[in-house]
Design a protein around this motif. Structure first.
Motif, short mmCIF file in Angstrom:
data_model
loop_
_atom_site.label_atom_id
_atom_site.label_comp_id
_atom_site.label_asym_id
_atom_site.label_seq_id
_atom_site.Cartn_x
_atom_site.Cartn_y
_atom_site.Cartn_z
N ALA A 366 0.82 -1.22 0.00
CA ALA A 366 0.00 0.00 0.00
C ALA A 366 0.85 1.26 0.00
CB ALA A 366 -0.93 0.00 1.20
N ALA A 367 2.16 1.12 -0.08
CA ALA A 367 3.05 2.28 -0.04
C ALA A 367 3.11 3.02 -1.36
CB ALA A 367 4.46 1.85 0.38
N VAL A 368 2.37 2.55 -2.36
CA VAL A 368 2.33 3.19 -3.67
C VAL A 368 1.13 4.13 -3.71
CG1 VAL A 368 2.10 2.83 -6.15
CG2 VAL A 368 3.43 1.21 -4.77
N PRO A 369 1.34 5.44 -3.91
CA PRO A 369 0.22 6.38 -3.89
C PRO A 369 -0.67 6.23 -5.13
CG PRO A 369 2.25 7.50 -4.46
CD PRO A 369 2.64 6.11 -4.07
N SER A 370 -1.89 6.70 -5.02
CA SER A 370 -2.82 6.71 -6.15
C SER A 370 -2.46 7.88 -7.07
CB SER A 370 -4.26 6.87 -5.66
OG SER A 370 -4.63 5.80 -4.81
N TYR A 371 -2.62 7.65 -8.37
CA TYR A 371 -2.27 8.70 -9.33
C TYR A 371 -3.42 9.68 -9.46
CZ TYR A 371 -5.19 6.72 -13.07
OH TYR A 371 -6.24 6.29 -13.85
N PRO A 372 -3.15 10.90 -9.94
CA PRO A 372 -1.79 11.41 -10.18
C PRO A 372 -1.11 11.72 -8.85
CG PRO A 372 -3.40 13.13 -10.58
CD PRO A 372 -4.19 11.88 -10.33
N VAL A 391 3.57 12.34 -11.67
CA VAL A 391 3.15 11.33 -12.65
C VAL A 391 1.64 11.30 -12.73
CG1 VAL A 391 3.21 8.88 -13.26
CG2 VAL A 391 5.21 9.95 -12.20
N GLY A 392 1.13 11.19 -13.94
CA GLY A 392 -0.30 11.03 -14.16
C GLY A 392 -0.55 10.22 -15.41
N ASP A 393 -1.79 10.25 -15.87
CA ASP A 393 -2.13 9.49 -17.06
C ASP A 393 -1.79 10.31 -18.31
OD1 ASP A 393 -4.11 11.41 -17.25
OD2 ASP A 393 -5.74 10.07 -16.63
N GLU A 394 -2.31 9.89 -19.45
CA GLU A 394 -1.93 10.52 -20.71
C GLU A 394 -2.38 11.97 -20.81
OE1 GLU A 394 -2.27 7.49 -24.19
OE2 GLU A 394 -3.35 6.58 -22.52
N ALA A 395 -3.40 12.36 -20.06
CA ALA A 395 -3.92 13.73 -20.13
C ALA A 395 -3.23 14.67 -19.16
CB ALA A 395 -5.43 13.71 -19.86
N ASP A 399 1.07 22.07 -16.18
CA ASP A 399 0.36 22.95 -15.26
C ASP A 399 -0.23 22.15 -14.10
OD1 ASP A 399 0.97 25.23 -16.70
OD2 ASP A 399 -0.91 25.21 -17.84
N GLN A 400 -0.84 21.02 -14.43
CA GLN A 400 -1.39 20.16 -13.37
C GLN A 400 -0.28 19.67 -12.44
OE1 GLN A 400 -3.30 17.50 -16.25
NE2 GLN A 400 -5.24 17.86 -15.21
N ALA A 401 0.84 19.31 -13.04
CA ALA A 401 1.96 18.80 -12.25
C ALA A 401 2.50 19.88 -11.30
CB ALA A 401 3.07 18.30 -13.17
N LYS A 402 2.67 21.08 -11.81
CA LYS A 402 3.20 22.16 -10.97
C LYS A 402 2.23 22.48 -9.84
CE LYS A 402 5.79 25.40 -12.61
NZ LYS A 402 6.35 26.60 -13.30
N ASN A 403 0.94 22.52 -10.16
CA ASN A 403 -0.06 22.80 -9.12
C ASN A 403 -0.06 21.70 -8.05
OD1 ASN A 403 -0.88 25.17 -10.35
ND2 ASN A 403 -2.54 24.19 -11.50
N MET A 404 0.13 20.45 -8.49
CA MET A 404 0.16 19.35 -7.55
C MET A 404 1.35 19.47 -6.60
SD MET A 404 0.68 15.33 -8.34
CE MET A 404 -0.93 15.20 -9.09
#
Length: 494
Positions: A366-372, A391-395, A399-404
């Motif tokens: 369970a040490a693997v987080p849910s994406y993204p 890391v996320g899916d193909e979409a 911008d999403q990464a930086k906000n995360m």
């Protein structure tokens, strides 16, 4: 808090048909007019699409070892793909956000020596690990990571099983069996494979090393996990194989040297905007636009070598045929974004690791987080800079990464895990680059209906050959080994 030794480890000129060039044009290079601006026409044996690890290596080997004329077409202003080296303007020190080091297989260090890039054994950094649930920003109070012995035992078991499949997984798909003969273990979701072979104690290490390239890490087919976390990677983590880095600590140095050696055969800041590939093996003609100069180059080549991910967007200018499109549509990708950040509140000599609270006290699967997800903030030793990977899916986009990543930091401040400065300030992003589509995989149904065989069947058709991570193991020096199996076929087809 745990101290852990981190291993950041990561590879003859035939007549051009009249439909592509006139007899007079075959004589050499010319200047012309076309497309509303100046057009330069060049003739090469092989046109290489992409100047990353596979494309740059292919160009060197074809030119220097096979005597084949080439041109490399790269959209970035430099070669190197995923190395992502940033140089601190204040100190001149280099920091690699992408490729961390190189595994010594296939005589990889000799390739660096060709270009006078000195290398040295990689020294693993010892960092303090802080286990934090990035969803809440709170430090875990009851999580115990696997012991060194348990982790090593799990990795050795993984290696023992994975080595059985080497003949059909490396250097590429060439020997992969037909669907009816695929070993059952390879078709298991990785979480079931982990249970079967009691590998739970290895999961945090496997994920931290290469798992972040897959947004669906535990649910991916074991077949594709073994393409990311391959035998060479395991052997390196166990101390059985060596790995190295440039003495300069700048992985970009290799690719800068390659670009210099290519001279006019390296078309950077350039994109193919239109292409014609003959129906048989009669050659290709490419219209290449340079975004920096506004110039256009018409490339007439006998063969095309595509090294970028075979996505619809990347291959749109090549007007895929139905058989090609049907195969590539069956591939799925993750998106990986890497960066280098800093903030006065981030602790020195530390790695802030994303571990879901449900992994407590020792549920390592369970040490693997849910994406993204954002995997960690990892300090570069003796610096104020930290490597981040989202890391996320193909979409998933930058911008999403930086906000995360910024959101993760903000939650750690709210939870009291970090102390914000006065006045408050955001993270400083010094480098932030998307690796785009990575970790190509297919569904079980796709594998069982022959997608891998169909990928192999595309090699050489319409004067087009392929290499790159979608066709091989993802690690650079392993990928170079696969490329070495493709290039003689390309040369033989000229």
């Amino acid at each position: 808090m745990t101290r852990i030794m981190l291993a950041s480890v990561c590879l003859f000129w035939a007549l051009v048909p009249s439909s592509l060039a006139t007899a007079g044009e075959r004589a050499g290079e010319r200047e012309g007019k076309g497309g509303g601006g100046p057009v330069t026409t060049i003739y090469r044996d092989v046109a290489i699409i992409g100047g990353g690890a596979a494309g740059s290596y292919s160009a060197v080997r074809l030119r220097e070892d096979f005597g084949v004329s080439v041109v490399v077409i790269e959209k970035d202003s430099k070669l190197g793909g995923h190395v992502n080296t940033w140089v601190d303007p204040a100190t001149g020190r280099g920091f690699d956000a992408g490729v961390q080091n190189w595994i010594e297989i296939n005589n990889a260090s000799a390739f660096f020596a060709r270009f006078g890039v000195a290398v040295q054994p990689n020294v693993r950094s010892v960092l303090d690990q802080h286990f934090i649930d990035f969803e809440t920003g709170a430090r875990l109070s009851n999580y115990t990571p696997p012991s060194a012995i348990d982790r090593s035992t799990a990795l050795r078991k993984y290696l023992e099983v994975a080595e059985q499949f080497l003949p059909i997984l490396q250097p590429g798909w060439w020997n992969f069996p037909p669907p009816s003969q695929i070993p059952a273990d390879l078709l298991l979701p990785f979480r079931d494979f982990v249970v079967k072979y009691k590998l739970a104690a290895g999961i945090p290490q496997i994920f931290a090393t290469t798992g972040f390239g897959k947004h669906n890490f535990m649910d991916a087919l074991t077949l594709f996990v073994m393409r990311s976390f391959d035998v060479s990677m395991v052997r390196t983590l166990l101390g059985l194989d060596a790995n190295f880095v440039p003495v300069s600590r700048k992985n970009q140095d290799l690719y800068d040297a390659i670009l210099t050696s290519l001279g006019p055969d390296g078309l950077t800041s350039s994109t193919v905007v239109d292409a014609h590939r003959s129906a048989g093996n009669g050659g290709v003609e490419l219209e290449v636009y340079n975004w920096a100069t506004g110039g256009t180059t018409r490339v007439v080549a006998k063969k095309l070598l595509i090294t970028v991910a075979p996505t619809e967007e990347n291959l749109e200018p090549f007007h895929l045929h139905r058989d090609e499109k049907s195969v590539f549509d069956g591939l799925h990708y993750s998106t990986s974004v890497v960066g280098i950040v800093s903030h006065p509140s981030l602790p020195a000599n530390a790695s802030l690791v994303n571990i879901p609270a449900t992994a407590q006290p020792d549920n390592w699967v369970a040490a693997v987080p849910s994406y993204p997800y954002n995997t960690r903030f990892e300090n570069y030793p003796n610096s104020t800079y930290y490597r981040v990977i989202a890391v996320g899916d193909e979409a998933f986009d930058k911008d999403q990464a930086k906000n995360m990543i910024q959101g993760t930091f903000d939650r750690m401040v709210v939870a009291g895990t970090l102390q914000q400065t006065a006045p408050p300030q955001n993270l400083s992003f010094h480098l932030f680059e998307s690796h785009g589509p990575v970790s190509a995989s297919a569904s079980r149904e796709g594998v069982e209906t022959g997608i891998i065989q169909k990928l192999n069947d595309l090699q050489g058709k319409r004067s087009t050959w392929y290499t790159g991570a979608a066709w091989s193991v993802h690690l650079t020096t392993s990928l170079w080994g696969f490329t070495d199996s493709v290039l003689p076929r390309v040369v033989a087809s000229l």
